[in-house]
Design a protein around this motif. Structure first.
Motif, PDB file in Angstrom:
ATOM      1  N   TYR A   1       1.740  -2.921  13.205  1.00 14.48           N
ATOM      2  CA  TYR A   1       1.568  -3.552  11.896  1.00 14.48           C
ATOM      3  C   TYR A   1       2.342  -2.734  10.860  1.00 14.48           C
ATOM      4  O   TYR A   1       1.885  -1.710  10.359  1.00 14.48           O
ATOM      5  N   PHE A   2       3.538  -3.188  10.553  1.00 11.59           N
ATOM      6  CA  PHE A   2       4.384  -2.512   9.569  1.00 11.59           C
ATOM      7  C   PHE A   2       5.558  -3.417   9.230  1.00 11.59           C
ATOM      8  O   PHE A   2       5.898  -4.335   9.988  1.00 11.59           O
ATOM      9  N   GLY A   3       6.164  -3.174   8.110  1.00 11.05           N
ATOM     10  CA  GLY A   3       7.478  -3.709   7.805  1.00 11.05           C
ATOM     11  C   GLY A   3       7.579  -5.187   7.500  1.00 11.05           C
ATOM     12  O   GLY A   3       6.698  -5.793   6.894  1.00 11.05           O
ATOM     13  N   VAL A   4       8.680  -5.781   7.985  1.00 10.40           N
ATOM     14  CA  VAL A   4       9.155  -7.084   7.539  1.00 10.40           C
ATOM     15  C   VAL A   4       9.602  -7.911   8.738  1.00 10.40           C
ATOM     16  O   VAL A   4      10.240  -7.383   9.649  1.00 10.40           O
TER      17      VAL A   4
ATOM     18  N   TYR B   1      -0.516   3.415  11.910  1.00 13.68           N
ATOM     19  CA  TYR B   1      -1.523   3.617  12.946  1.00 13.68           C
ATOM     20  C   TYR B   1      -2.944   3.619  12.382  1.00 13.68           C
ATOM     21  O   TYR B   1      -3.905   3.513  13.148  1.00 13.68           O
ATOM     22  N   GLU B   2      -3.088   3.736  11.067  1.00  9.10           N
ATOM     23  CA  GLU B   2      -4.412   3.575  10.478  1.00  9.10           C
ATOM     24  C   GLU B   2      -4.805   2.102  10.464  1.00  9.10           C
ATOM     25  O   GLU B   2      -5.978   1.757  10.662  1.00  9.10           O
ATOM     26  N   PHE B   3      -3.837   1.220  10.227  1.00  6.93           N
ATOM     27  CA  PHE B   3      -4.107  -0.212  10.255  1.00  6.93           C
ATOM     28  C   PHE B   3      -4.189  -0.731  11.689  1.00  6.93           C
ATOM     29  O   PHE B   3      -4.984  -1.615  11.992  1.00  6.93           O
TER      30      PHE B   3
ATOM     31  N   ASN C   1       0.864  -1.176   0.000  1.00  8.11           N
ATOM     32  CA  ASN C   1       0.000   0.000   0.000  1.00  8.11           C
ATOM     33  C   ASN C   1       0.902   1.227   0.000  1.00  8.11           C
ATOM     34  O   ASN C   1       1.600   1.487   0.980  1.00  8.11           O
ATOM     35  N   GLU C   2       0.917   1.982  -1.087  1.00 10.25           N
ATOM     36  CA  GLU C   2       1.812   3.134  -1.188  1.00 10.25           C
ATOM     37  C   GLU C   2       1.397   4.277  -0.266  1.00 10.25           C
ATOM     38  O   GLU C   2       2.186   5.198  -0.028  1.00 10.25           O
TER      39      GLU C   2
END
Length: 559
Positions: free
Chosen positions: A171-174, A162-164, A156-157
């Motif tokens: 919830y981010f990254g790898v 913090y919205e997710f 998602n570009e």
């Protein structure tokens, strides 16, 4: 051969955690170092992985999606003299813009590549490597709370963590193993993570001697301490909670078609109207603005104070060296007590007692109190001589009121300038984001013989007034020691805690010492003859813990 322990190598100068130390060790063992970097997520230059490299003479490109932060970094780079080392670009980096970023950078093999965008990092890294980008060292943020499986977030570009995940922002990254699955097949060796659990490090195997690669010892996993401390939960508990969220999508990279995921997202984006297409967005790679060299330099004034005896012992030499060696356009305010030094266009004389009635009252109030002057029977403690140290505090307060400078520098009167000082030196002492620059010491109170104040900022003036109020209200006697330095350190703690001011260590990156003045950048032009050093006219050779190349230091006297 001895092992190279990366965990013990960690130290922080400008990095978020200990990355500066790890990158220094990894880069120092490269077969052919070129001292170049590309950092995506460079922020404003205050906290990142490239500012320390710039201080060491490296060059490279920094990118951040925040235009304001890039502008601040550019201004800082200009003030620090990095215009030939630093290039900057603003905009969000995505799968779609990687090719343009590589075109701006102009090389496929920087020594260090740092990636930290808190979002679709996997997809960006995949595209870089797929397109032939081969940095010698990779430092990339990973997310330990994604667990052991090789997973990442969905593409998602417009990703906003913090919205997710408004509850935690996790919830981010790898995941770590997702990065290993991606990077290692391209000829890289995993060399571990930092102990705060933020970044993973890889090195390109052919960039090192084989025996060097075998010497690396590393930490192979850690949970991010800032989140563990923030939420007061174990890393395992945060991991389990995140992975159990039914509304979040976790993508297994072993079956992921990165290009298809990027194209699928782009297909869902509304197309701009033709007339709006050109100016709609400025991607990170659209232009790489060089550091702006057109910014006007701030105006500098110095302030010092001494009495009649001090003028004869050291003040006279200090004034002469200021007049002779400080840059054109600077001015010195001398707050003199019971003496009248000669005045020039560059050196302005003010009567200390006339200018500081609160100082007069403080001294009168404690005229019959030997303890306020550090005397307890036959014992004298200079750290309890409140009257002695109050003079400089009131002198700064008075000068801040009538000086029209951008930056006011308090300078002890036993400092001598031994060679011509260019204006660029003063410009490079403190970045524009900093409000006050000084020299903290780890093992004792700060060195306050040379302090820079941006006096046009109202909160800096409040700091200066609050400093003197400790003497005016006798609050000084509530502290364990009564020097101006002890008050200064207390205020630094309070103003930092409340985020009222930003402070800068003038000796950032320099080893700690008892005589920080001559071991940092100031020692390139000045000597601080504190204490018994006045008698010999120079600091001691034993005071130097760094190598100085200036001729003045070639014949440093022994103690």
């Amino acid at each position: 051969m001895s092992k190279i322990n990366l965990e013990s190598a960690e130290f922080r100068v400008n990095s978020q955690n200990g990355e500066d130390g790890i990158l220094e060790v990894l880069s120092s063992h490269l077969k052919k170092p070129e001292k170049t970097f590309l950092e995506i997520g460079c922020s404003d230059g205050r906290e990142n992985n490239s500012t320390y490299l710039l201080k060491k003479g490296w060059s490279g490109l920094g990118i951040d999606m925040d235009d304001d932060k890039i502008a601040q970094f550019a201004k800082m780079g200009n003030e620090m003299g990095w215009s030939k080392q630093l290039r900057l670009a603003a905009g969000a980096v995505s799968y779609s813009t990687v090719e343009k970023v590589m075109g701006i950078f102009g090389s496929a093999e920087p020594d260090i590549f740092s990636l930290d965008i808190d979002s679709i990092d996997y997809y960006v890294m995949h595209k870089f490597l797929e397109d032939g980008f081969r940095p010698k060292i990779i430092c990339a943020e990973f997310n330990p709370f994604l667990g052991d499986d090789p997973i990442t977030v969905e593409y998602n570009e417009a990703f906003r963590r913090y919205e997710f995940d408004p509850q935690r922002g996790l919830y981010f990254g790898v995941s770590l193993n997702a990065y290993r699955h991606l990077v290692e097949p391209y000829g890289y060796k995993f060399v571990g993570v930092n102990k705060d659990g933020c970044n993973v490090f890889f090195v390109r195997e052919d960039a090192y001697e084989a025996e060097t690669l075998d010497r690396f010892e590393f930490l192979d996993f850690a949970y991010t301490t800032v989140f563990v401390n923030k939420y007061k939960m174990s890393g395992e508990a945060l991991r389990d909670e995140l992975l159990a969220r039914p509304n979040l999508k976790f993508v297994d990279v072993r079956t992921l078609d990165v290009e298809a995921a990027a194209k699928a997202y782009i297909a869902t984006k509304p197309k701009p109207a033709p007339e709006a297409a050109a100016p709609a967005k400025r991607p990170a790679a659209a232009a790489a603005p060089l550091v702006d060299e057109s910014l006007e330099a701030p105006v500098y004034h110095g302030v010092t104070t001494f009495h009649a005896e001090g003028f004869e012992k050291h003040g006279k030499e200090f004034i002469e060296s200021f007049e002779r060696h400080w840059p054109e356009g600077t001015k010195l305010w001398v707050m003199a007590e019971n003496c009248q030094p000669p005045q020039t266009d560059k050196v302005q004389i003010r009567d200390l007692l006339d200018s500081c009635p609160a100082l007069v009252e403080f001294k009168q109030r404690h005229a019959s109190n030997p303890g306020a002057r550090g005397r307890f029977g036959r014992i004298y403690d200079y750290q309890l001589d409140s009257v002695r140290w109050s003079h400089k505090v009131y002198a700064v307060e008075a000068a801040a009121e009538f000086s029209d400078a951008d930056i006011l520098i308090y300078v002890d009167a036993d400092i001598v300038c031994f060679q011509d000082m260019p204006l660029s030196f003063l410009n490079g002492l403190m970045p524009s984001w900093a409000d006050i620059g000084y020299m903290p010491r780890k093992k004792m109170y700060s060195e306050c013989s040379f302090v820079l104040y941006r006096i046009k900022r109202p909160e800096v003036r409040n700091f200066i007034r609050e400093h003197s109020s400790y003497y005016t209200t006798d609050k000084i006697f509530t502290l364990p020691r009564w020097t101006d330095c002890h008050i200064f350190d207390r205020l630094v703690q309070e103003y930092t805690r409340d985020r009222r001011l930003k402070f800068y260590n003038l000796n950032e990156g320099i080893p700690d010492s008892m005589h920080p003045f001559i071991n940092g950048p100031l020692g390139g032009y000045m000597d601080h003859l504190k204490g018994a050093r006045k008698d010999g006219g120079q600091s001691y050779a034993s005071d130097l813990i760094v190598q100085r190349d200036e001729a003045y230091w070639a014949n440093s006297r022994q103690k």
